[in-house]
Design a protein around this motif. Structure first.
Motif, PDB file in Angstrom:
ATOM      1  N   MET A  43       0.810  -1.208   0.000  1.00  0.00           N
ATOM      2  CA  MET A  43       0.000   0.000   0.000  1.00  0.00           C
ATOM      3  C   MET A  43       0.851   1.268   0.000  1.00  0.00           C
ATOM      4  SD  MET A  43      -3.142  -0.795  -0.355  1.00  0.00           S
ATOM      5  CE  MET A  43      -4.184   0.530   0.240  1.00  0.00           C
ATOM      6  N   ARG A  44       1.856   1.324   0.840  1.00  0.00           N
ATOM      7  CA  ARG A  44       2.732   2.512   0.845  1.00  0.00           C
ATOM      8  C   ARG A  44       3.519   2.592  -0.455  1.00  0.00           C
ATOM      9  NH1 ARG A  44       4.271   5.125   5.399  1.00  0.00           N
ATOM     10  NH2 ARG A  44       5.086   6.605   3.859  1.00  0.00           N
ATOM     11  N   ALA A  45       3.976   1.445  -0.966  1.00  0.00           N
ATOM     12  CA  ALA A  45       4.734   1.445  -2.215  1.00  0.00           C
ATOM     13  C   ALA A  45       3.890   1.967  -3.372  1.00  0.00           C
ATOM     14  CB  ALA A  45       5.240   0.044  -2.518  1.00  0.00           C
ATOM     15  N   LEU A  46       2.581   1.721  -3.316  1.00  0.00           N
ATOM     16  CA  LEU A  46       1.685   2.173  -4.381  1.00  0.00           C
ATOM     17  C   LEU A  46       1.264   3.637  -4.210  1.00  0.00           C
ATOM     18  CD1 LEU A  46      -0.561  -0.988  -4.792  1.00  0.00           C
ATOM     19  CD2 LEU A  46       0.976  -0.032  -6.512  1.00  0.00           C
ATOM     20  N   GLY A  47       1.551   4.232  -3.060  1.00  0.00           N
ATOM     21  CA  GLY A  47       1.255   5.648  -2.889  1.00  0.00           C
ATOM     22  C   GLY A  47       0.297   6.004  -1.776  1.00  0.00           C
ATOM     23  N   ALA A 182     -11.659  10.510 -11.656  1.00  0.00           N
ATOM     24  CA  ALA A 182     -10.742  10.193 -10.566  1.00  0.00           C
ATOM     25  C   ALA A 182      -9.440   9.573 -11.055  1.00  0.00           C
ATOM     26  CB  ALA A 182     -11.428   9.239  -9.576  1.00  0.00           C
ATOM     27  N   ASP A 183      -9.174   9.671 -12.355  1.00  0.00           N
ATOM     28  CA  ASP A 183      -7.978   9.036 -12.912  1.00  0.00           C
ATOM     29  C   ASP A 183      -6.773   9.981 -12.835  1.00  0.00           C
ATOM     30  OD1 ASP A 183      -9.269  10.701 -14.729  1.00  0.00           O
ATOM     31  OD2 ASP A 183      -8.530   9.587 -16.479  1.00  0.00           O
ATOM     32  N   PHE A 184      -6.326  10.242 -11.627  1.00  0.00           N
ATOM     33  CA  PHE A 184      -5.143  11.065 -11.399  1.00  0.00           C
ATOM     34  C   PHE A 184      -4.428  10.516 -10.172  1.00  0.00           C
ATOM     35  CE2 PHE A 184      -8.734  12.943  -9.163  1.00  0.00           C
ATOM     36  CZ  PHE A 184      -8.244  13.123  -7.871  1.00  0.00           C
ATOM     37  N   GLY A 185      -3.211  10.960  -9.955  1.00  0.00           N
ATOM     38  CA  GLY A 185      -2.449  10.496  -8.796  1.00  0.00           C
ATOM     39  C   GLY A 185      -1.622   9.269  -9.120  1.00  0.00           C
ATOM     40  N   SER A 186      -1.492   8.383  -8.157  1.00  0.00           N
ATOM     41  CA  SER A 186      -0.659   7.183  -8.285  1.00  0.00           C
ATOM     42  C   SER A 186      -1.507   6.035  -8.832  1.00  0.00           C
ATOM     43  CB  SER A 186      -0.059   6.808  -6.926  1.00  0.00           C
ATOM     44  OG  SER A 186       0.809   5.706  -7.044  1.00  0.00           O
ATOM     45  N   LEU A 187      -1.639   5.968 -10.146  1.00  0.00           N
ATOM     46  CA  LEU A 187      -2.496   4.976 -10.799  1.00  0.00           C
ATOM     47  C   LEU A 187      -1.738   3.676 -11.009  1.00  0.00           C
ATOM     48  CD1 LEU A 187      -4.081   7.370 -13.435  1.00  0.00           C
ATOM     49  CD2 LEU A 187      -5.237   6.421 -11.435  1.00  0.00           C
ATOM     50  N   ALA A 188      -2.361   2.547 -10.642  1.00  0.00           N
ATOM     51  CA  ALA A 188      -1.695   1.246 -10.742  1.00  0.00           C
ATOM     52  C   ALA A 188      -2.731   0.141 -10.658  1.00  0.00           C
ATOM     53  CB  ALA A 188      -0.666   1.090  -9.624  1.00  0.00           C
ATOM     54  N   TYR A 189      -2.291  -1.064 -11.013  1.00  0.00           N
ATOM     55  CA  TYR A 189      -3.081  -2.280 -10.835  1.00  0.00           C
ATOM     56  C   TYR A 189      -2.477  -3.077  -9.679  1.00  0.00           C
ATOM     57  CZ  TYR A 189      -5.527  -1.731 -15.314  1.00  0.00           C
ATOM     58  OH  TYR A 189      -6.324  -1.280 -16.341  1.00  0.00           O
ATOM     59  N   GLU A 225       3.578  -4.496 -15.637  1.00  0.00           N
ATOM     60  CA  GLU A 225       2.809  -3.439 -16.267  1.00  0.00           C
ATOM     61  C   GLU A 225       1.551  -4.046 -16.879  1.00  0.00           C
ATOM     62  OE1 GLU A 225       3.574  -0.992 -20.217  1.00  0.00           O
ATOM     63  OE2 GLU A 225       4.831  -0.213 -18.571  1.00  0.00           O
ATOM     64  N   VAL A 226       0.412  -3.451 -16.566  1.00  0.00           N
ATOM     65  CA  VAL A 226      -0.872  -3.867 -17.126  1.00  0.00           C
ATOM     66  C   VAL A 226      -1.533  -2.636 -17.729  1.00  0.00           C
ATOM     67  CG1 VAL A 226      -3.172  -4.777 -16.622  1.00  0.00           C
ATOM     68  CG2 VAL A 226      -1.170  -5.766 -15.483  1.00  0.00           C
ATOM     69  N   ASN A 227      -1.909  -2.723 -18.995  1.00  0.00           N
ATOM     70  CA  ASN A 227      -2.605  -1.616 -19.652  1.00  0.00           C
ATOM     71  C   ASN A 227      -1.803  -0.313 -19.573  1.00  0.00           C
ATOM     72  OD1 ASN A 227      -4.672  -0.195 -20.935  1.00  0.00           O
ATOM     73  ND2 ASN A 227      -5.847   0.100 -19.054  1.00  0.00           N
ATOM     74  N   GLY A 228      -0.489  -0.427 -19.590  1.00  0.00           N
ATOM     75  CA  GLY A 228       0.363   0.755 -19.556  1.00  0.00           C
ATOM     76  C   GLY A 228       0.603   1.332 -18.184  1.00  0.00           C
ATOM     77  N   TYR A 229       0.070   0.687 -17.128  1.00  0.00           N
ATOM     78  CA  TYR A 229       0.225   1.177 -15.769  1.00  0.00           C
ATOM     79  C   TYR A 229       1.072   0.204 -14.931  1.00  0.00           C
ATOM     80  CZ  TYR A 229      -3.709   4.250 -16.939  1.00  0.00           C
ATOM     81  OH  TYR A 229      -4.531   5.173 -17.541  1.00  0.00           O
ATOM     82  N   ARG A 230       1.680   0.730 -13.916  1.00  0.00           N
ATOM     83  CA  ARG A 230       2.429  -0.087 -12.965  1.00  0.00           C
ATOM     84  C   ARG A 230       1.516  -1.149 -12.358  1.00  0.00           C
ATOM     85  NH1 ARG A 230       4.653   2.400  -7.269  1.00  0.00           N
ATOM     86  NH2 ARG A 230       6.093   0.716  -6.680  1.00  0.00           N
ATOM     87  N   ALA A 231       2.055  -2.347 -12.120  1.00  0.00           N
ATOM     88  CA  ALA A 231       1.261  -3.438 -11.549  1.00  0.00           C
ATOM     89  C   ALA A 231       2.084  -4.163 -10.495  1.00  0.00           C
ATOM     90  CB  ALA A 231       0.821  -4.410 -12.632  1.00  0.00           C
ATOM     91  N   LEU A 232       1.462  -4.436  -9.344  1.00  0.00           N
ATOM     92  CA  LEU A 232       2.096  -5.167  -8.254  1.00  0.00           C
ATOM     93  C   LEU A 232       1.206  -6.327  -7.834  1.00  0.00           C
ATOM     94  CD1 LEU A 232       3.737  -2.436  -8.081  1.00  0.00           C
ATOM     95  CD2 LEU A 232       3.895  -2.867  -5.623  1.00  0.00           C
ATOM     96  N   GLY A 256      -6.596   1.808  -9.811  1.00  0.00           N
ATOM     97  CA  GLY A 256      -7.007   3.142  -9.415  1.00  0.00           C
ATOM     98  C   GLY A 256      -5.878   3.964  -8.850  1.00  0.00           C
ATOM     99  N   ASN A 257      -6.275   5.049  -8.209  1.00  0.00           N
ATOM    100  CA  ASN A 257      -5.348   6.000  -7.604  1.00  0.00           C
ATOM    101  C   ASN A 257      -5.076   5.592  -6.164  1.00  0.00           C
ATOM    102  OD1 ASN A 257      -3.898   8.174  -6.651  1.00  0.00           O
ATOM    103  ND2 ASN A 257      -5.660   9.563  -6.603  1.00  0.00           N
ATOM    104  N   PHE A 258      -3.919   5.034  -5.910  1.00  0.00           N
ATOM    105  CA  PHE A 258      -3.610   4.532  -4.573  1.00  0.00           C
ATOM    106  C   PHE A 258      -3.135   5.624  -3.620  1.00  0.00           C
ATOM    107  CE2 PHE A 258      -3.910   0.592  -6.853  1.00  0.00           C
ATOM    108  CZ  PHE A 258      -4.368  -0.307  -5.907  1.00  0.00           C
ATOM    109  N   GLN A 259      -3.241   6.885  -4.035  1.00  0.00           N
ATOM    110  CA  GLN A 259      -3.054   7.978  -3.082  1.00  0.00           C
ATOM    111  C   GLN A 259      -4.352   8.292  -2.343  1.00  0.00           C
ATOM    112  OE1 GLN A 259      -1.448  11.214  -5.406  1.00  0.00           O
ATOM    113  NE2 GLN A 259       0.666  10.557  -5.060  1.00  0.00           N
ATOM    114  N   SER A 260      -5.461   7.724  -2.787  1.00  0.00           N
ATOM    115  CA  SER A 260      -6.735   7.920  -2.103  1.00  0.00           C
ATOM    116  C   SER A 260      -6.795   7.186  -0.759  1.00  0.00           C
ATOM    117  CB  SER A 260      -7.887   7.475  -2.997  1.00  0.00           C
ATOM    118  OG  SER A 260      -9.129   7.624  -2.354  1.00  0.00           O
ATOM    119  N   PRO A 261      -6.326   5.929  -0.653  1.00  0.00           N
ATOM    120  CA  PRO A 261      -6.273   5.284   0.665  1.00  0.00           C
ATOM    121  C   PRO A 261      -5.365   6.060   1.613  1.00  0.00           C
ATOM    122  CG  PRO A 261      -6.001   3.670  -1.094  1.00  0.00           C
ATOM    123  CD  PRO A 261      -5.915   5.016  -1.739  1.00  0.00           C
TER     124      PRO A 261
END
Length: 311
Positions: A43-47, A182-189, A225-232, A256-261
């Motif tokens: 979670m922290r690694a994703l933002g 809401a597609d802004f911030g730290s976007l990832a799968y 990487e999934v769909n051009g986004y970082r994936a963990l 989504g944007n993992f800066q929201s959590p």
């Protein structure tokens, strides 16, 4: 006075002894301990954000929940009066606790600083629970509501009993977040390790003679990487979910944007070494406490699939 806190969550560890039975350790001769294998924290690694040093019973951030409206009007005509509306997101402290017992012989016979090892282990256990709660907290028994359990986080369903991932589904998650602005911030799968395995062998176009798979090579070691986004991926995401008659064979895929959590922390980690409670047996109890809460700034900033097959 911790008894005044609105909620409490506790984990109690088996006593550490010098016996070979469960919960025990043998005499330690070396100066290095081989640590247990633990789930990967993401979670922290994703933002995910952390608000530290909070005080008082609750902490709130104001949030705009409604907006004004623009009108085209004729000459001399009046527009309707509209107002923005405000709400708030509130973090309420709950206590996460870990307890470990160290026997007298363990303290005497080990060549390692066992009390320090116990503290480090408890710190790791608490940190992993923070991470798990953000992903899959049950929202009951004083546990915060994680994004997989939150009904306000949009869900993309695959089928009545789940099904395999597809390129269209991966894009549908992106679209759900984007249409909510809401597609802004730290976007990832994010998915489970079994989910990662499934994505690695699932081609974007099934009929392609030279397929490109849903999970592609990432920029950093251990990432994709999934769909051009970082994936963990991590074992913190469950891979034993079920739907209808599927059995416990499904997993989740989150985008989504993992800066929201956002985690709220009250004070620091409190550590208490107690030689008295089990003093008659010569045992030492080590307690660790952390007051915290977890909330999403925007539920619409993430979208999830919870019925993806892993084979």
């Amino acid at each position: 006075n911790r008894s005044l806190l609105p909620s409490r969550m506790t984990e109690r560890r088996d006593g550490i002894t010098t016996s070979a039975a469960a919960g025990g350790i043998a005499n330690i001769l070396g100066m290095e301990l081989i640590d247990i294998l633990r789930n990967k924290m993401v979670m922290r690694a994703l933002g995910a954000r952390v608000l530290s040093g909070l005080t008082g019973g609750t902490f709130s951030l104001p949030k705009q929940t409604g907006k004004a409206t623009a009108y085209h009007t004729a000459e001399a005509a009046s527009a309707a009066v509209t107002n923005l509306t405000l709400g708030q997101v509130t973090w309420t402290p709950r206590t996460l606790t870990g307890i470990t017992a160290l026997t007298r012989k363990t303290l005497l016979q080990s060549s390692l600083d066992v009390e320090s090892l116990a503290r480090e282990d408890l710190m790791a256990v608490l940190a992993l629970e923070f991470d798990r709660v953000g992903i899959n907290g049950e929202g009951v028994n004083n546990v915060p509501l994680g994004l997989l359990q939150d009904p306000n986080v949009p869900t993309i369903a695959i089928g009545a009993a789940g099904g395999p991932p597809t390129w269209a589904l991966a894009v549908a998650l992106e679209t759900a977040v984007a249409t909510a602005n809401a597609d802004f911030g730290s976007l990832a799968y994010l998915t489970s390790n079994k989910g990662r395995g499934m994505l690695k062998v699932t081609p974007k176009i099934a009929s392609s003679a030279y397929p490109i798979f849903l999970w592609e090579k990432g920029l950093a070691y251990g990432e994709g990487e999934v769909n051009g986004y970082r994936a963990l991926s991590t074992e913190q995401v469950p891979s034993n979910l079920s739907k209808s008659n599927s059995g416990a064979v499904l997993t989740a895929l989150i985008y989504g944007n993992f800066q929201s959590p956002t985690y709220g922390l009250w004070s620091g980690v409190d550590v208490l070494a107690d030689p008295y409670t089990r003093g008659a047996a010569g045992s030492l109890l080590v307690y660790m406490y952390q007051d915290y809460d977890y909330q999403l700034r925007y539920e619409q900033s993430l979208a999830k699939i919870v019925d993806m097959t892993v084979s």
